[in-house]
Design a protein around this motif. Structure first.
Motif, PDB file in Angstrom:
ATOM      1  N   ARG A  26      28.678 -27.672  -2.367  1.00  0.00           N
ATOM      2  CA  ARG A  26      28.552 -27.202  -3.753  1.00  0.00           C
ATOM      3  C   ARG A  26      29.975 -27.000  -4.255  1.00  0.00           C
ATOM      4  NH1 ARG A  26      25.536 -22.088  -4.694  1.00  0.00           N
ATOM      5  NH2 ARG A  26      26.605 -21.455  -2.823  1.00  0.00           N
ATOM      6  N   TRP A  27      30.286 -27.652  -5.304  1.00  0.00           N
ATOM      7  CA  TRP A  27      31.612 -27.542  -5.907  1.00  0.00           C
ATOM      8  C   TRP A  27      31.552 -26.469  -6.981  1.00  0.00           C
ATOM      9  CZ3 TRP A  27      33.715 -29.651 -10.763  1.00  0.00           C
ATOM     10  CH2 TRP A  27      35.112 -29.581 -10.824  1.00  0.00           C
ATOM     11  N   ARG A  28      32.461 -25.499  -6.915  1.00  0.00           N
ATOM     12  CA  ARG A  28      32.447 -24.353  -7.825  1.00  0.00           C
ATOM     13  C   ARG A  28      33.502 -24.465  -8.928  1.00  0.00           C
ATOM     14  NH1 ARG A  28      27.843 -23.646  -7.712  1.00  0.00           N
ATOM     15  NH2 ARG A  28      28.102 -21.752  -8.900  1.00  0.00           N
ATOM     16  N   GLY A  29      34.092 -25.614  -9.085  1.00  0.00           N
ATOM     17  CA  GLY A  29      35.044 -25.795 -10.164  1.00  0.00           C
ATOM     18  C   GLY A  29      36.449 -26.076  -9.659  1.00  0.00           C
ATOM     19  N   PRO A  30      37.345 -26.330 -10.575  1.00  0.00           N
ATOM     20  CA  PRO A  30      38.694 -26.768 -10.192  1.00  0.00           C
ATOM     21  C   PRO A  30      39.635 -25.646  -9.761  1.00  0.00           C
ATOM     22  CG  PRO A  30      38.495 -26.739 -12.572  1.00  0.00           C
ATOM     23  CD  PRO A  30      37.127 -26.421 -12.018  1.00  0.00           C
ATOM     24  N   ARG A  31      39.277 -24.401 -10.019  1.00  0.00           N
ATOM     25  CA  ARG A  31      40.203 -23.301  -9.723  1.00  0.00           C
ATOM     26  C   ARG A  31      40.260 -23.021  -8.222  1.00  0.00           C
ATOM     27  NH1 ARG A  31      38.951 -17.643 -11.999  1.00  0.00           N
ATOM     28  NH2 ARG A  31      38.476 -17.230  -9.852  1.00  0.00           N
ATOM     29  N   ILE A  32      41.409 -23.270  -7.632  1.00  0.00           N
ATOM     30  CA  ILE A  32      41.593 -23.033  -6.201  1.00  0.00           C
ATOM     31  C   ILE A  32      41.413 -21.542  -5.922  1.00  0.00           C
ATOM     32  CG2 ILE A  32      43.296 -23.082  -4.328  1.00  0.00           C
ATOM     33  CD1 ILE A  32      44.401 -25.642  -5.656  1.00  0.00           C
ATOM     34  N   GLY A  33      40.645 -21.250  -4.895  1.00  0.00           N
ATOM     35  CA  GLY A  33      40.415 -19.864  -4.496  1.00  0.00           C
ATOM     36  C   GLY A  33      39.088 -19.300  -4.954  1.00  0.00           C
ATOM     37  N   SER A  34      38.429 -19.931  -5.915  1.00  0.00           N
ATOM     38  CA  SER A  34      37.179 -19.337  -6.409  1.00  0.00           C
ATOM     39  C   SER A  34      36.066 -19.404  -5.367  1.00  0.00           C
ATOM     40  CB  SER A  34      36.752 -19.962  -7.739  1.00  0.00           C
ATOM     41  OG  SER A  34      36.521 -21.332  -7.606  1.00  0.00           O
ATOM     42  N   ALA A  35      36.015 -20.452  -4.563  1.00  0.00           N
ATOM     43  CA  ALA A  35      34.996 -20.518  -3.513  1.00  0.00           C
ATOM     44  C   ALA A  35      35.231 -19.404  -2.482  1.00  0.00           C
ATOM     45  CB  ALA A  35      35.001 -21.885  -2.836  1.00  0.00           C
ATOM     46  N   SER A  36      36.477 -19.177  -2.122  1.00  0.00           N
ATOM     47  CA  SER A  36      36.796 -18.087  -1.188  1.00  0.00           C
ATOM     48  C   SER A  36      36.448 -16.732  -1.790  1.00  0.00           C
ATOM     49  CB  SER A  36      38.278 -18.116  -0.820  1.00  0.00           C
ATOM     50  OG  SER A  36      38.576 -19.294  -0.121  1.00  0.00           O
ATOM     51  N   ALA A  37      36.725 -16.568  -3.081  1.00  0.00           N
ATOM     52  CA  ALA A  37      36.402 -15.299  -3.745  1.00  0.00           C
ATOM     53  C   ALA A  37      34.897 -15.058  -3.722  1.00  0.00           C
ATOM     54  CB  ALA A  37      36.925 -15.305  -5.179  1.00  0.00           C
ATOM     55  N   ILE A  38      34.114 -16.101  -3.975  1.00  0.00           N
ATOM     56  CA  ILE A  38      32.651 -15.953  -3.936  1.00  0.00           C
ATOM     57  C   ILE A  38      32.217 -15.482  -2.553  1.00  0.00           C
ATOM     58  CG2 ILE A  38      30.470 -17.237  -3.979  1.00  0.00           C
ATOM     59  CD1 ILE A  38      31.843 -19.045  -6.150  1.00  0.00           C
ATOM     60  N   LYS A  39      32.694 -16.141  -1.526  1.00  0.00           N
ATOM     61  CA  LYS A  39      32.323 -15.804  -0.158  1.00  0.00           C
ATOM     62  C   LYS A  39      32.732 -14.375   0.200  1.00  0.00           C
ATOM     63  CE  LYS A  39      31.469 -16.781   4.295  1.00  0.00           C
ATOM     64  NZ  LYS A  39      30.392 -15.990   4.795  1.00  0.00           N
ATOM     65  N   MET A  40      33.959 -14.008  -0.136  1.00  0.00           N
ATOM     66  CA  MET A  40      34.451 -12.672   0.211  1.00  0.00           C
ATOM     67  C   MET A  40      33.693 -11.583  -0.546  1.00  0.00           C
ATOM     68  SD  MET A  40      36.868 -13.120   2.441  1.00  0.00           S
ATOM     69  CE  MET A  40      38.183 -11.922   2.429  1.00  0.00           C
ATOM     70  N   ILE A  41      33.524 -11.773  -1.841  1.00  0.00           N
ATOM     71  CA  ILE A  41      32.886 -10.737  -2.653  1.00  0.00           C
ATOM     72  C   ILE A  41      31.400 -10.624  -2.323  1.00  0.00           C
ATOM     73  CG2 ILE A  41      32.329 -10.085  -5.030  1.00  0.00           C
ATOM     74  CD1 ILE A  41      35.124 -11.368  -5.747  1.00  0.00           C
ATOM     75  N   ARG A  42      30.760 -11.734  -2.005  1.00  0.00           N
ATOM     76  CA  ARG A  42      29.351 -11.709  -1.583  1.00  0.00           C
ATOM     77  C   ARG A  42      29.184 -10.855  -0.334  1.00  0.00           C
ATOM     78  NH1 ARG A  42      26.481 -14.328   2.257  1.00  0.00           N
ATOM     79  NH2 ARG A  42      24.319 -14.881   1.792  1.00  0.00           N
ATOM     80  N   SER A  43      30.184 -10.878   0.536  1.00  0.00           N
ATOM     81  CA  SER A  43      30.116 -10.109   1.779  1.00  0.00           C
ATOM     82  C   SER A  43      30.033  -8.608   1.538  1.00  0.00           C
ATOM     83  CB  SER A  43      31.320 -10.435   2.664  1.00  0.00           C
ATOM     84  OG  SER A  43      31.215 -11.745   3.147  1.00  0.00           O
ATOM     85  N   VAL A  44      30.582  -8.124   0.436  1.00  0.00           N
ATOM     86  CA  VAL A  44      30.452  -6.697   0.119  1.00  0.00           C
ATOM     87  C   VAL A  44      28.973  -6.326   0.125  1.00  0.00           C
ATOM     88  CG1 VAL A  44      30.789  -4.910  -1.645  1.00  0.00           C
ATOM     89  CG2 VAL A  44      32.582  -6.614  -1.240  1.00  0.00           C
ATOM     90  N   MET A  45      28.152  -7.162  -0.488  1.00  0.00           N
ATOM     91  CA  MET A  45      26.722  -6.887  -0.576  1.00  0.00           C
ATOM     92  C   MET A  45      26.009  -7.152   0.752  1.00  0.00           C
ATOM     93  SD  MET A  45      24.313  -5.808  -2.568  1.00  0.00           S
ATOM     94  CE  MET A  45      24.977  -5.950  -4.209  1.00  0.00           C
ATOM     95  N   ILE A  46      26.192  -8.331   1.318  1.00  0.00           N
ATOM     96  CA  ILE A  46      25.426  -8.723   2.505  1.00  0.00           C
ATOM     97  C   ILE A  46      25.766  -7.853   3.713  1.00  0.00           C
ATOM     98  CG2 ILE A  46      24.959 -10.604   4.135  1.00  0.00           C
ATOM     99  CD1 ILE A  46      23.699 -10.897   1.266  1.00  0.00           C
ATOM    100  N   LYS A  47      27.030  -7.757   4.048  1.00  0.00           N
ATOM    101  CA  LYS A  47      27.415  -6.950   5.207  1.00  0.00           C
ATOM    102  C   LYS A  47      27.254  -5.462   4.913  1.00  0.00           C
ATOM    103  CE  LYS A  47      29.171 -10.947   6.623  1.00  0.00           C
ATOM    104  NZ  LYS A  47      29.169 -12.152   5.806  1.00  0.00           N
ATOM    105  N   GLY A  48      27.423  -5.087   3.639  1.00  0.00           N
ATOM    106  CA  GLY A  48      27.209  -3.695   3.245  1.00  0.00           C
ATOM    107  C   GLY A  48      25.763  -3.274   3.397  1.00  0.00           C
ATOM    108  N   MET A  49      24.834  -4.156   3.043  1.00  0.00           N
ATOM    109  CA  MET A  49      23.412  -3.824   3.212  1.00  0.00           C
ATOM    110  C   MET A  49      23.063  -3.662   4.688  1.00  0.00           C
ATOM    111  SD  MET A  49      21.348  -5.828   0.164  1.00  0.00           S
ATOM    112  CE  MET A  49      21.277  -7.336   1.056  1.00  0.00           C
ATOM    113  N   GLU A  50      23.689  -4.468   5.539  1.00  0.00           N
ATOM    114  CA  GLU A  50      23.470  -4.299   6.978  1.00  0.00           C
ATOM    115  C   GLU A  50      23.925  -2.913   7.424  1.00  0.00           C
ATOM    116  OE1 GLU A  50      24.218  -9.015   8.099  1.00  0.00           O
ATOM    117  OE2 GLU A  50      25.709  -7.523   8.691  1.00  0.00           O
ATOM    118  N   ALA A  51      25.116  -2.530   6.987  1.00  0.00           N
ATOM    119  CA  ALA A  51      25.661  -1.226   7.371  1.00  0.00           C
ATOM    120  C   ALA A  51      24.818  -0.081   6.809  1.00  0.00           C
ATOM    121  CB  ALA A  51      27.109  -1.109   6.905  1.00  0.00           C
ATOM    122  N   LEU A  52      24.396  -0.206   5.557  1.00  0.00           N
ATOM    123  CA  LEU A  52      23.530   0.814   4.962  1.00  0.00           C
ATOM    124  C   LEU A  52      22.221   0.954   5.733  1.00  0.00           C
ATOM    125  CD1 LEU A  52      23.943   0.140   1.143  1.00  0.00           C
ATOM    126  CD2 LEU A  52      24.552   2.247   2.352  1.00  0.00           C
ATOM    127  N   ALA A  53      21.645  -0.188   6.106  1.00  0.00           N
ATOM    128  CA  ALA A  53      20.397  -0.163   6.866  1.00  0.00           C
ATOM    129  C   ALA A  53      20.601   0.546   8.203  1.00  0.00           C
ATOM    130  CB  ALA A  53      19.872  -1.581   7.076  1.00  0.00           C
TER     131      ALA A  53
END
Length: 162
Positions: A26-53
């Motif tokens: 999945r291509w997220r556009g021409p801006r370098i770093g945006s795919a990494s930002a999506i992955k990193m910021i998504r982790s706040v929710m996913i790994k955070g929900m694991e920790a909360l649980a």
């Protein structure tokens, strides 16, 4: 393995090559770093929900109200199978807690780099690290068995630390 899903961003010049290689991306556009930002910021929710649980359900188990808490969560959000989701979350932490803790340290830096506090990301590091450090790698068992293993290991590690 070339069909492993990729999230990429940057110049479109690589897309023809990826298409020829029949890669799944999945291509997220021409801006370098945006795919990494999506992955990193998504982790706040996913790994955070694991920790909360983990914190919620281990506390509920210790207080003797685990089923009541699960029932309450189920009533609040009937679309989620809370016991199944929590079993999955605890298994992920048991298997990958150390790697997830390392990732969340980088996520915290990312959040702070955006000028925001990373309090939840740092708390997630603590829970992921704590459970990863226990060395539990069981894939079998339901939620109750996994929570019992984690609680027993936490108690043993507290005893050995004294």
């Amino acid at each position: 393995l070339h069909r492993t899903p990729l999230l990429i961003a940057g110049p479109e010049t690589a897309l023809d090559f990826l298409d020829r290689m029949n890669m799944q991306y999945r291509w997220r556009g021409p801006r370098i770093g945006s795919a990494s930002a999506i992955k990193m910021i998504r982790s706040v929710m996913i790994k955070g929900m694991e920790a909360l649980a983990a914190e919620c359900l281990l506390s509920a188990r210790r207080a003797g109200v685990l089923q009541d808490v699960l029932d309450s969560l189920q009533a609040s959000d009937p679309a989620t199978d809370w016991a199944a989701k929590a079993a999955y979350n605890t298994e992920r932490m048991m298997q990958h807690g150390l790697r997830r803790a390392a990732e969340m340290r980088e996520v915290a830096k990312t959040v702070e780099g955006l000028g925001l506090p990373a309090d939840l990301a740092r708390a997630t590091v603590a829970w992921q690290q704590r459970i990863g450090d226990l060395g539990l790698h069981e894939r079998e068992g339901d939620l109750m068995q996994r929570l019992a293993m984690i609680e027993e290991a936490l108690c043993l590690s507290a005893i050995s630390a004294t």
